[in-house]
Each structure stands twice: as structure tokens, then as C-alpha cells.
Scaffold this motif. Structure first.
Motif, PDB file in Angstrom:
ATOM      1  N   TYR A 552       3.313 -11.544  -1.144  1.00 19.59           N
ATOM      2  CA  TYR A 552       3.459 -10.178  -1.610  1.00 19.59           C
ATOM      3  C   TYR A 552       3.476  -9.189  -0.487  1.00 19.59           C
ATOM      4  O   TYR A 552       3.996  -8.033  -0.540  1.00 19.59           O
ATOM      5  N   ILE A 553       2.812  -9.545   0.699  1.00 15.37           N
ATOM      6  CA  ILE A 553       2.650  -8.499   1.871  1.00 15.37           C
ATOM      7  C   ILE A 553       3.891  -8.556   2.487  1.00 15.37           C
ATOM      8  O   ILE A 553       4.508  -7.516   2.777  1.00 15.37           O
ATOM      9  N   ASP A 554       4.538  -9.615   2.609  1.00 12.84           N
ATOM     10  CA  ASP A 554       6.131  -9.673   3.349  1.00 12.84           C
ATOM     11  C   ASP A 554       7.144  -8.950   2.368  1.00 12.84           C
ATOM     12  O   ASP A 554       7.957  -7.986   2.661  1.00 12.84           O
ATOM     13  N   ALA A 555       6.901  -8.733   0.990  1.00 13.81           N
ATOM     14  CA  ALA A 555       7.875  -8.148   0.008  1.00 13.81           C
ATOM     15  C   ALA A 555       7.410  -6.665   0.237  1.00 13.81           C
ATOM     16  O   ALA A 555       8.553  -5.821   0.225  1.00 13.81           O
ATOM     17  N   ILE A 556       6.202  -6.088   0.248  1.00 14.84           N
ATOM     18  CA  ILE A 556       5.941  -5.045   0.513  1.00 14.84           C
ATOM     19  C   ILE A 556       6.367  -4.399   1.608  1.00 14.84           C
ATOM     20  O   ILE A 556       7.246  -3.256   1.723  1.00 14.84           O
ATOM     21  N   ARG A 557       6.366  -5.160   2.724  1.00  9.16           N
ATOM     22  CA  ARG A 557       6.792  -4.554   4.173  1.00  9.16           C
ATOM     23  C   ARG A 557       8.299  -4.541   4.124  1.00  9.16           C
ATOM     24  O   ARG A 557       8.716  -3.857   4.831  1.00  9.16           O
ATOM     25  N   ASN A 558       8.996  -5.335   3.471  1.00  9.14           N
ATOM     26  CA  ASN A 558      10.273  -5.200   3.419  1.00  9.14           C
ATOM     27  C   ASN A 558      10.954  -4.675   2.359  1.00  9.14           C
ATOM     28  O   ASN A 558      11.994  -4.635   2.258  1.00  9.14           O
ATOM     29  N   SER A 559      10.077  -3.819   1.547  1.00  4.89           N
ATOM     30  CA  SER A 559      10.621  -3.247   0.451  1.00  4.89           C
ATOM     31  C   SER A 559      11.614  -1.978   0.622  1.00  4.89           C
ATOM     32  O   SER A 559      12.404  -1.463  -0.282  1.00  4.89           O
ATOM     33  N   GLY A 560      11.329  -1.462   1.953  1.00  7.65           N
ATOM     34  CA  GLY A 560      12.146  -0.100   2.571  1.00  7.65           C
ATOM     35  C   GLY A 560      11.597   1.181   1.901  1.00  7.65           C
ATOM     36  O   GLY A 560      11.955   2.178   2.015  1.00  7.65           O
ATOM     37  N   CYS A 561      10.126   1.216   1.282  1.00 14.36           N
ATOM     38  CA  CYS A 561       9.760   1.948   0.509  1.00 14.36           C
ATOM     39  C   CYS A 561       8.748   2.943   1.512  1.00 14.36           C
ATOM     40  O   CYS A 561       8.497   4.148   1.416  1.00 14.36           O
ATOM     41  N   ILE A 562       8.202   2.127   2.389  1.00 16.27           N
ATOM     42  CA  ILE A 562       7.217   2.716   3.225  1.00 16.27           C
ATOM     43  C   ILE A 562       7.651   2.813   4.723  1.00 16.27           C
ATOM     44  O   ILE A 562       8.339   1.688   5.174  1.00 16.27           O
ATOM     45  N   GLN A 563       7.786   3.804   5.326  1.00 17.10           N
ATOM     46  CA  GLN A 563       8.405   4.096   6.686  1.00 17.10           C
ATOM     47  C   GLN A 563       7.244   3.946   7.769  1.00 17.10           C
ATOM     48  O   GLN A 563       6.111   4.220   7.380  1.00 17.10           O
ATOM     49  N   GLY A 564       7.969   3.589   9.076  1.00 13.61           N
ATOM     50  CA  GLY A 564       6.946   3.507  10.120  1.00 13.61           C
ATOM     51  C   GLY A 564       6.289   2.158  10.181  1.00 13.61           C
ATOM     52  O   GLY A 564       6.407   1.299   9.443  1.00 13.61           O
ATOM     53  N   ASN A 565       5.248   2.054  11.219  1.00 15.50           N
ATOM     54  CA  ASN A 565       4.406   0.796  11.341  1.00 15.50           C
ATOM     55  C   ASN A 565       3.096   1.066  10.477  1.00 15.50           C
ATOM     56  O   ASN A 565       2.439   2.233  10.711  1.00 15.50           O
ATOM     57  N   PHE A 566       2.498   0.005   9.889  1.00 16.65           N
ATOM     58  CA  PHE A 566       1.403   0.147   8.942  1.00 16.65           C
ATOM     59  C   PHE A 566       0.720  -1.149   9.127  1.00 16.65           C
ATOM     60  O   PHE A 566       1.527  -2.151   9.155  1.00 16.65           O
ATOM     61  N   PHE A 567      -0.558  -1.318   8.753  1.00 12.55           N
ATOM     62  CA  PHE A 567      -1.105  -2.568   8.922  1.00 12.55           C
ATOM     63  C   PHE A 567      -1.809  -2.597   7.266  1.00 12.55           C
ATOM     64  O   PHE A 567      -2.223  -1.884   6.601  1.00 12.55           O
ATOM     65  N   ILE A 568      -1.875  -3.862   6.910  1.00  8.69           N
ATOM     66  CA  ILE A 568      -2.060  -4.265   5.736  1.00  8.69           C
ATOM     67  C   ILE A 568      -3.331  -5.133   5.589  1.00  8.69           C
ATOM     68  O   ILE A 568      -3.417  -6.240   6.379  1.00  8.69           O
ATOM     69  N   ASN A 569      -4.486  -4.726   5.111  1.00  8.83           N
ATOM     70  CA  ASN A 569      -5.550  -5.608   4.966  1.00  8.83           C
ATOM     71  C   ASN A 569      -5.720  -6.125   3.324  1.00  8.83           C
ATOM     72  O   ASN A 569      -5.950  -5.239   2.458  1.00  8.83           O
ATOM     73  N   SER A 570      -5.736  -7.290   3.424  1.00  6.62           N
ATOM     74  CA  SER A 570      -5.658  -7.991   1.843  1.00  6.62           C
ATOM     75  C   SER A 570      -6.788  -8.699   1.595  1.00  6.62           C
ATOM     76  O   SER A 570      -7.116  -9.560   2.483  1.00  6.62           O
ATOM     77  N   PHE A 571      -7.191  -8.518   0.611  1.00  8.11           N
ATOM     78  CA  PHE A 571      -8.509  -9.170   0.220  1.00  8.11           C
ATOM     79  C   PHE A 571      -8.222  -9.891  -1.395  1.00  8.11           C
ATOM     80  O   PHE A 571      -7.715  -9.091  -2.350  1.00  8.11           O
ATOM     81  N   VAL A 572      -8.478 -11.169  -1.466  1.00  8.97           N
ATOM     82  CA  VAL A 572      -8.244 -11.959  -2.789  1.00  8.97           C
ATOM     83  C   VAL A 572      -9.635 -12.204  -3.105  1.00  8.97           C
ATOM     84  O   VAL A 572     -10.351 -13.258  -2.469  1.00  8.97           O
ATOM     85  N   ILE A 573     -10.013 -11.789  -4.252  1.00  8.33           N
ATOM     86  CA  ILE A 573     -11.527 -11.990  -4.750  1.00  8.33           C
ATOM     87  C   ILE A 573     -11.480 -12.801  -5.772  1.00  8.33           C
ATOM     88  O   ILE A 573     -11.122 -12.624  -6.728  1.00  8.33           O
ATOM     89  N   GLY A 574     -12.599 -13.759  -5.895  1.00  6.80           N
ATOM     90  CA  GLY A 574     -12.859 -14.602  -6.851  1.00  6.80           C
ATOM     91  C   GLY A 574     -14.275 -15.166  -6.999  1.00  6.80           C
ATOM     92  O   GLY A 574     -15.076 -14.620  -5.917  1.00  6.80           O
ATOM     93  N   SER A 575     -14.516 -15.830  -7.924  1.00 11.67           N
ATOM     94  CA  SER A 575     -15.866 -16.585  -7.929  1.00 11.67           C
ATOM     95  C   SER A 575     -16.199 -17.447  -6.978  1.00 11.67           C
ATOM     96  O   SER A 575     -17.361 -17.574  -6.215  1.00 11.67           O
ATOM     97  N   ARG A 576     -15.221 -18.190  -6.483  1.00  5.52           N
ATOM     98  CA  ARG A 576     -15.458 -19.222  -5.420  1.00  5.52           C
ATOM     99  C   ARG A 576     -14.199 -19.404  -4.530  1.00  5.52           C
ATOM    100  O   ARG A 576     -13.065 -19.091  -4.848  1.00  5.52           O
TER     101      ARG A 576
END
Length: 652
Positions: A552-576
Motif C-alpha cells: 500500500y505504501i509503495d502504491a501511495i508513494r508512486n501514485s503521482g498524487c502527492i508531490q515532494g518528499n514525505f514520510f509515512i508512519n503506518s500502523f496495522v492494529i489488531g487484537s494480537r
């Protein structure tokens, strides 16, 4: 044995020696062409034409009607490193025979002979065709190495009438922009009836230069008449030129443009006006006051009177400009403080806006940086009223930093502490709700868990405490581009109200952006992205879930919709989280970490946040335990003693 025979080894030149030693003249097309035009000036030309192509591998050409060179002169002058123009030709320009100069003389620009190398900015080889005394010489010059940094590759000598020189190269690098060159050359060689420069056949004059106002004539006591032209460099796009006073005597620049007038400095170069305008000052009456090297004017009463008149003129222009730019000044103050204004509530924002309106109405010429400083003070006051800053600082304190907490609390009132305690109570209730719901199998994360978690970003740590994280159009477009096929909006009746929320088969995803403003253009740009993926209640996070998030992160970064350099903090949250997988991973591209993926349990989030909040609550209440009636009673008494106002309900 002769001296020549004693030489064992002469000096050698590296193949890029000349390029490295010439600096901007071989790197900046505007600089290079300006120097080549200056060469034509020094050759006594009255007409110069620059032909600029629209694409590489086409010819760029500079042609003048100057005096030209004989073959011997070319080899002695053009081919000599560090040629001393003053020593060999003198300061005065020699004009071609029969050229009508209206009896005027001209001083040469050149001193050290580097301007002729300007064509190396565009190619490693160029051709010079020069006419003088009925003879036409054509030379091919190119870069070299070893004993010679540049050489004549070929020459042709023939007969031809007239005078002049043409320098031509096939553009291999640094393709110029004709509009930029036109504006730069116009500003450098300003409107001399005996020196006309054309770019692609279009003659350049001050009158045709964008942003030039009509000349203003002033009579300076004890000096004489001067002419001033205000040039708006924003309109002429001369962003590579220095702003300030540009002094011209006999159509030659004195020193370098700047806003300093001896001990006077009417304009701050950091202001909008200072960065935008140039005052072109024709002052032939000051010729006798010049320093020998044309770097400035000699000190004395004549210079003092001259500078005083210019100081008053510049201040008047600045005040007129400032009155016309009140709205721009206000926008600048808001833009510089937008990250601090955004978290304020509506009433606080209104007070900040009212303050700005009052200040600019009273002082329309206030400098943007001064207004910005004042706005920061008002924002600080509004934050103090709300207790928001206290909460942010408290959240960032280590658990054992009691001394820092005491110092912090000493700056705040009891009412501030009450505000924070109420917020802590609300957050603790949120934690309890998440703990209860996340432990139940099949809990609908979309309708229950997701609203709770996404409105409580402080769960993930003090870094996310700020309310600056918000929905961003470019981020929404990027996420939509990635998930539009998998998303099933019909499963959520109110999906149109949450375009930043996407429903997958077994989870929901949302994203927020933290924005900054560009230092140059002032446009908002994404700096950080917070990406949250919530799994259903009683779910387990395995390696495939974390790997999928990386995709997902690679796809967002390569989507061409967001310009410039940006950092992605991603959390996947579950019970375990599966004990066999790495719970945190950094994503790297070209040795730079651009994103992180973290697998987190609901219980880990809530336990960490709960410990931090309970600690804060205990310390706050301990801090005010000495008050006679307790913190809430004390605040109520204070409010009632002041006026009759509706009181908010207290919490236990």
C-alpha cells in the motif's frame, strides 16, 4: 646548456580545468550570454543579436557589428588565458571606422578576458567568425587538456567587407530560455540609443521590459538631475537578479545592486518590497564621485545629498506599496503561523484575525515579519487560555521527570489544570471503550473501533498529539487511487461523508497528512502521512498483513498524487500480533528511510496510553492537593465570585 634545456617538465592542464575555473560563466546561461553581450560592448558594437533555439542540438548564435579581430589579434587576445584588456587595449572602447556614435565615448566592461568563454556554457566546441579590415577569419575553438586547456581546432582565412563577429555553437547543455534571457539582458544593458540588443530579432528596451514604471526625474541639490525607474522584478521574472538600488552612469553599472546607501538602509531586503523591486538610478551627474574601480561612490557632501534624496524616494515608494498590500501582509502573517492557528477553536481564531485587522489598519506599513511575531504572541495567549499547550507538553514528558513537571505546572492556573483533567477523563473513557470492543470477536471496526481510534491519535504517542494532522486532498486522491477497486462503499451508508476512509474485506484504512508551507512559494505540501489500518475485533496480525501494508505504501508513494518528499508512519492494529513476525520495519530507498510499518495490539496501545494518562492525572491532582477545597471546588468558587455564568458539568 640553455635555460630552456633545463626545463624537465612543463605544466599540464586537466581536461576540465577551464570549466572548473570559470564558475558561473560556464554553468549559468543567463550569466554566459550577458558576458558575451558585454564582449560586444567592449568591441564597439552598436547592435547585438542573440539567436536562441527552442531545443538542444540546434545552434545558438551571438552576432555583433563591432570592430572585429584580425587573425593575429584573435590568437593573441582570444587564445590567451587571463588576457589583460587594460594593459593591451586600454579602458576606452575602439569603434569601427565609419560607425556613427554621435561623438560619444565608451568605457569597456572587460578586465580579465573571461567573458569570451561564455559559449563553453552550451558546448565544448564553438565557432568564431570575425571580420576586420576586409579580412574574414573563421576559427573552431574547443576544450582540450594536457599542455593546452583550449585550442584552435581549425581556421579559415578569406576576404570579406565590413566588421563584426559571430560566435556560434550547437547547444548540448544549459539550453537558455529566451524570455528569461530577454529580461536579464534588458535589465543589464538598459536602453542606450547607441547599443541595441535583440533576442531572436526582437529589440530590447527599458520601455518594453515587464514591470518597469515610467521614469521619475529628481533634482538633487548640489548634485544635479537623476532619473529613477521602479522595476517590479515579480512581473519581469528576474528572480536571479539582485534587488535594490542599481546605479547607472553612462549606461554602466556601478558596484552591485543593494538597499544600502552608506549608513542608510531605507528598505529591509527581507521584506516583500525588498525582495521584489529594483530602483534603476541614472545618475551621470555623479560620475566625478565614483571610486576608481566603479565599486561605489566616494564619501563626501555630494554623496550624502544624493543618498538622502534616494532614501526619501525609496521610503515613499515603500509606504505606497505597503498600503496597497495590506491584504498580502495579512495573508503572509496567517500563512507563516498556519500550523499554530489551525488547532485553535473558532473563537480563538476569530480573536487572532481581529487582532491582525486592527494592527494593519493602524499601521499599514508594518513589516510582515513584525506582524508575524505579534500574531505568534496572540496565538500563545489563546493557547494559554485553552490549556492546550499544557496538555501537549505534559504528554511529551517522561514518566519520571517530576522536576520538569513541577516547573511546567508553576506557569499555569488552577483553571488550566481543570481543563486538562477533564480532557484526561475523556481520554481514559475512550481507552476503556476500545479495550472492551477490541476483545470481542467480530466487532465491526468500521462503525465502532475506527471512529474511536481515529479520533484519538494520541494513542500512538506524543508525536501524534498535535491536531495539525488533517484530511488532505492530494492524500485522499492517492489513497483512492490505490483502494478504489477493493473499496466497497455500499457497505457503509455514510461513506460519502468520509472520503478518507476505505473499507477492505477484513479491515478499514484511513490516512491523514501533516502539512508544511514551502519556504519559497508558500504553498502547502505534505510532510508526514499517518496511515492506520484497523482489523476486526479478536483478529491476529501476521506477516502477510504487514507485507500488504508495505505494498500500500509503495502504491501511495508512486501514485503521482502527492508531490515532494514525505514520510509515512503506518500502523496495522489488531487484537494480537504473531510472535514470529517482526513488529516494526523501516522501508528504505537509496539509503534513506521513507516509511515505517508497525504491527500493534489494541491492548498495547491502550495500556501505554492509560499508564501515561493516569500518571499525569495523579500528578496534576497532587500538585493542587493543598488547595483548601480541592481543585474543582476552588474553580467553581472563583467563577461564581466573578459573575453569573453557566457552569459545565464536573466529572468524577
Amino acid at each position: 646548456m640553455t635555460a630552456t634545456q633545463n626545463i624537465i617538465q612543463g605544466s599540464l592542464f586537466e581536461d576540465d580545468y577551464l570549466i572548473r575555473s570559470l564558475g558561473n560563466i560556464v554553468r549559468d546561461s543567463e550569466y554566459a550570454l550577458t558576458e558575451l553581450v558585454a564582449n560586444a560592448w567592449d568591441a564597439g558594437a552598436t547592435k547585438v543579436n542573440i539567436d536562441i533555439p527552442t531545443q538542444k542540438e540546434s545552434s545558438i548564435r551571438v552576432t555583433d557589428n563591432g570592430i572585429g579581430m584580425t587573425p593575429d589579434e584573435f590568437k593573441q587576445r582570444w587564445m590567451k588565458l587571463g588576457y589583460n584588456r587594460l594593459k593591451h587595449q586600454g579602458l576606452e572602447v575602439e569603434f569601427p571606422l565609419g560607425l556613427n556614435t554621435n561623438g560619444r565615448t565608451r568605457r569597456a566592461y572587460g578586465r580579465n578576458g573571461i567573458g569570451r568563454h561564455g559559449m563553453f556554457c552550451f558546448a565544448d566546441r564553438y565557432t568564431v567568425a570575425t571580420n576586420k579590415g576586409g579580412e574574414r577569419s573563421t576559427f573552431v575553438v574547443e576544450l582540450s587538456s594536457g599542455e593546452h586547456p583550449f585550442i584552435i581546432r581549425s581556421e579559415q582565412i578569406g576576404q570579406a567587407p565590413g566588421n563584426g563577429t559571430t560566435i556560434e555553437a550547437e547547444v548540448a547543455k544549459n539550453l537558455p530560455d529566451s524570455d528569461s534571457i530577454r529580461e536579464t539582458i534588458s535589465a543589464r544593458f538598459i536602453h542606450d540609443p547607441n547599443f541595441v540588443v535583440s533576442v531572436n530579432g526582437m529589440a530590447l528596451t527599458l520601455a518594453s521590459l515587464p514591470g518597469a514604471e515610467s521614469p521619475v526625474e529628481l533634482t538633487v541639490p548640489d548634485c544635479g538631475k537623476i532619473e529613477i525607474v521602479l522595476l517590479d522584478t515579480q512581473k519581469s521574472a528576474r528572480n536571479k537578479q539582485k534587488q535594490g538600488f542599481a546605479f547607472w552612469i553612462q549606461n554602466r553599472l556601478v558596484g552591485e545592486p543593494g538597499w544600502s546607501l552608506g549608513s542608510l538602509a531605507p528598505i529591509d531586503a527581507r521584506t516583500i518590497f525588498g525582495r521584489r523591486f529594483t530602483l534603476l538610478v541614472r545618475c551621470d551627474c555623479m560620475e566625478q564621485e565614483l571610486e576608481p574601480d566603479w565599486s561605489g561612490f566616494k564619501k563626501g557632501p555630494k554623496r550624502s545629498a544624493f543618498f538622502k534624496a534616494l532614501n526619501e524616494f525609496a521610503l515613499a515608494k515603500y509606504q505606497d506599496f505597503s498600503r496597497d498590500k495590506i491584504e498580502e501582509t495579512k495573508r503572509s502573517a496567517f500563512a507563516e503561523n498556519i500550523s499554530a492557528i489551525r488547532p485553535l477553536n473558532g473563537a480563538a481564531r476569530f480573536e487572532v484575525a481581529s487582532f491582525v485587522e486592527a494592527v494593519v489598519e493602524r499601521e499599514p506599513t508594518i513589516r510582515p515579519e513584525s506582524l508575524s511575531t505579534a500574531v505568534q504572541a496572540v496565538i500563545n495567549l489563546q493557547q494559554t487560555k485553552s490549556g492546550q499547550r499544557l496538555l501537549e507538553k505534559l504528554s511529551a514528558l517522561p514518566n519520571d521527570d517530576v522536576q520538569a513537571l513541577d516547573r511546567l505546572l508553576s506557569e499555569w492556573s488552577i483553571q488550566d489544570a481543570l481543563t486538562v483533567l477533564d480532557e484526561i477523563d475523556r481520554r481514559i473513557a475512550t481507552i476503556k471503550a476500545i479495550e472492551l470492543l477490541s476483545s470481542k470477536a467480530g466487532t465491526d471496526e468500521l462503525h465502532t473501533l475506527h471512529p474511536l481510534v481515529t479520533e484519538a491519535r494520541w494513542l500512538f504517542g506524543p508525536e501524534y498529539e498535535t491536531s495539525e494532522y488533517a484530511s488532505n486532498e492530494s492524500l485522499k486522491n492517492a489513497v483512492n487511487k490505490v483502494f478504489q477497486v477493493q473499496s466497497t462503499p455500499e457497505s457503509y451508508p455514510n461513506w460519502r461523508k468520509r472520503p478518507d476512509l476505505f473499507m477492505l474485506a477484513d479491515s478499514t484504512i484511513s490516512a491523514w497528512a501533516l502539512e508544511d508551507f514551502e519556504p519559497q512559494g508558500g504553498l502547502a505540501q505534505v510532510r508526514k502521512v499517518l496511515l492506520l489500518e484497523l482489523k476486526k475485533g479478536d483478529s491476529q496480525i501476521q506477516r502477510k498483513e504487514l507485507t500488504q501494508t508495505e505494498e500500500y505504501i509503495d502504491a501511495i508513494r508512486n501514485s503521482g498524487c502527492i508531490q515532494g518528499n514525505f514520510f509515512i508512519n503506518s500502523f496495522v492494529i489488531g487484537s494480537r500480533v504473531d510472535t514470529k513476525v517482526t513488529q516494526e520495519k523501516s522501508l528504505i530507498d537509496k539509503n534513506v528511510v521513507h516509511s515505517t510499518v508497525k504491527g500493534v495490539c489494541y491492548s498495547t496501545l491502550t495500556q501505554t496510553a492509560s499508564r501515561r494518562l493516569f500518571k499525569l492525572k495523579e500528578r496534576l491532582e497532587d500538585r493542587y492537593a493543598s488547595t483548601s477545597q480541592g481543585i474543582r471546588s476552588k474553580v467553581l468558587d472563583d467563577l461564581l465570585s466573578q459573575q453569573e455564568i453557566p457552569l459545565p458539568p464536573t466529572t468524577s
